[in-house]
Design a protein around this motif. Structure first.
Motif, PDB file in Angstrom:
ATOM      1  N   PHE A  16      -2.049  -1.482   9.060  1.00  0.00           N
ATOM      2  CA  PHE A  16      -3.506  -0.977   8.306  1.00  0.00           C
ATOM      3  C   PHE A  16      -3.974  -2.165   7.366  1.00  0.00           C
ATOM      4  N   ASP A  17      -5.260  -2.111   7.261  1.00  0.00           N
ATOM      5  CA  ASP A  17      -6.080  -3.137   6.770  1.00  0.00           C
ATOM      6  C   ASP A  17      -5.588  -3.304   5.193  1.00  0.00           C
ATOM      7  N   ASP A  18      -6.215  -4.176   4.348  1.00  0.00           N
ATOM      8  CA  ASP A  18      -5.777  -4.298   3.094  1.00  0.00           C
ATOM      9  C   ASP A  18      -6.375  -3.278   2.121  1.00  0.00           C
ATOM     10  N   GLU A  19      -7.296  -2.475   2.645  1.00  0.00           N
ATOM     11  CA  GLU A  19      -7.802  -1.375   1.770  1.00  0.00           C
ATOM     12  C   GLU A  19      -7.100   0.078   1.989  1.00  0.00           C
ATOM     13  N   THR A  20      -6.343   0.145   2.975  1.00  0.00           N
ATOM     14  CA  THR A  20      -5.979   1.327   3.469  1.00  0.00           C
ATOM     15  C   THR A  20      -4.344   1.317   3.597  1.00  0.00           C
ATOM     16  N   MET A  21      -3.829   2.407   2.937  1.00  0.00           N
ATOM     17  CA  MET A  21      -2.333   2.499   3.078  1.00  0.00           C
ATOM     18  C   MET A  21      -2.028   3.676   3.892  1.00  0.00           C
ATOM     19  N   TYR A  22      -0.574   3.930   4.418  1.00  0.00           N
ATOM     20  CA  TYR A  22      -0.244   4.737   5.209  1.00  0.00           C
ATOM     21  C   TYR A  22       0.743   5.609   4.502  1.00  0.00           C
ATOM     22  N   GLY A  23       0.553   7.002   4.124  1.00  0.00           N
ATOM     23  CA  GLY A  23       1.457   8.009   3.552  1.00  0.00           C
ATOM     24  C   GLY A  23       2.501   8.523   4.516  1.00  0.00           C
ATOM     25  N   TYR A  24       3.673   8.295   3.951  1.00  0.00           N
ATOM     26  CA  TYR A  24       4.974   8.870   4.876  1.00  0.00           C
ATOM     27  C   TYR A  24       5.876   9.496   3.938  1.00  0.00           C
ATOM     28  N   ASN A  25       6.724  10.375   4.584  1.00  0.00           N
ATOM     29  CA  ASN A  25       8.000  10.910   3.730  1.00  0.00           C
ATOM     30  C   ASN A  25       7.495  11.553   2.510  1.00  0.00           C
ATOM     31  N   ILE A  26       6.364  12.234   2.504  1.00  0.00           N
ATOM     32  CA  ILE A  26       5.881  12.873   1.209  1.00  0.00           C
ATOM     33  C   ILE A  26       6.820  14.195   1.287  1.00  0.00           C
ATOM     34  N   TRP A  27       7.310  14.339  -0.009  1.00  0.00           N
ATOM     35  CA  TRP A  27       8.164  15.579  -0.424  1.00  0.00           C
ATOM     36  C   TRP A  27       7.682  16.295  -1.736  1.00  0.00           C
ATOM     37  N   ILE A  28       7.667  17.573  -1.744  1.00  0.00           N
ATOM     38  CA  ILE A  28       7.894  18.266  -3.007  1.00  0.00           C
ATOM     39  C   ILE A  28       8.874  19.206  -3.134  1.00  0.00           C
TER      40      ILE A  28
END
Length: 184
Positions: free
Chosen positions: A113-125
């Protein structure tokens, strides 16, 4: 649980929408002191996640440039979120995606992904805190990333996880947009 290996829903969130969120004072970034204990509690909660990350995977992810964000209630971690810009992806025996977890498998599938975008993963609540906005690691983490200069977070939701999808799209949630329906 329905296998998700065949389909994922890709969502993008504009972080500008989270600019006015007040960060929970228990929001943290980095490695918690009691990580292994928290991973054991997570495994009891989830039960069937074959590709669960370990403490050594944590170190790999940090060296890869990923960020670990979490919220505590006392000593207990009650939610977490990983984000990164270079993601290695594979699948566990249950058909669930596994990200940046070399202890599980090496992956040829790399997302960049580019410098301004992140990829979110393994989110847990934690199940006891789901639906409580102050403990929403997505909203809290997205606000933190906005303050760090990022503009978007992209993440994939397993097709069976309807509650997460609804929260990702609703106006008082993450206010995301569906980008694609992904096949493995």
């Amino acid at each position: 649980m329905e296998s998700s290996k065949e389909k994922l829903i890709r969502v993008a969130c504009n972080l500008y929408h989270q600019r006015n969120v007040k960060l929970n004072p228990n929001f943290k970034v980095g490695k918690p002191d009691n990580l292994n204990k928290q991973l054991e509690l997570f495994n009891k909660d989830i039960d069937d996640y074959d590709g669960m990350w370990t403490e050594s995977d944590f170190d790999f992810r940090i060296k890869n440039g990923d960020k670990f964000m979490y919220i505590t209630d006392g000593e207990r971690i009650i939610s977490w979120l990983w984000v990164g810009s270079k993601i290695f992806k594979s699948w566990d025996k249950n058909g669930c995606p596994v990200y940046n977890t070399p202890s599980y498998s090496e992956s040829e599938n790399v997302m960049q992904f580019d410098d301004e975008t992140m990829y979110g993963y393994n989110i847990w609540i934690d199940k006891d805190y789901r639906g409580i906005k102050d403990y929403s690691i997505g909203i809290q983490g997205f606000r933190y990333l906005y303050d760090q200069g990022y503009t978007h977070v992209i993440f994939d939701i397993e097709i069976w996880n309807k509650i997460a999808l609804l929260y990702a799209l609703k106006p008082n949630g993450c206010r995301g947009n569906i980008l694609d329906l992904l096949d493995n």
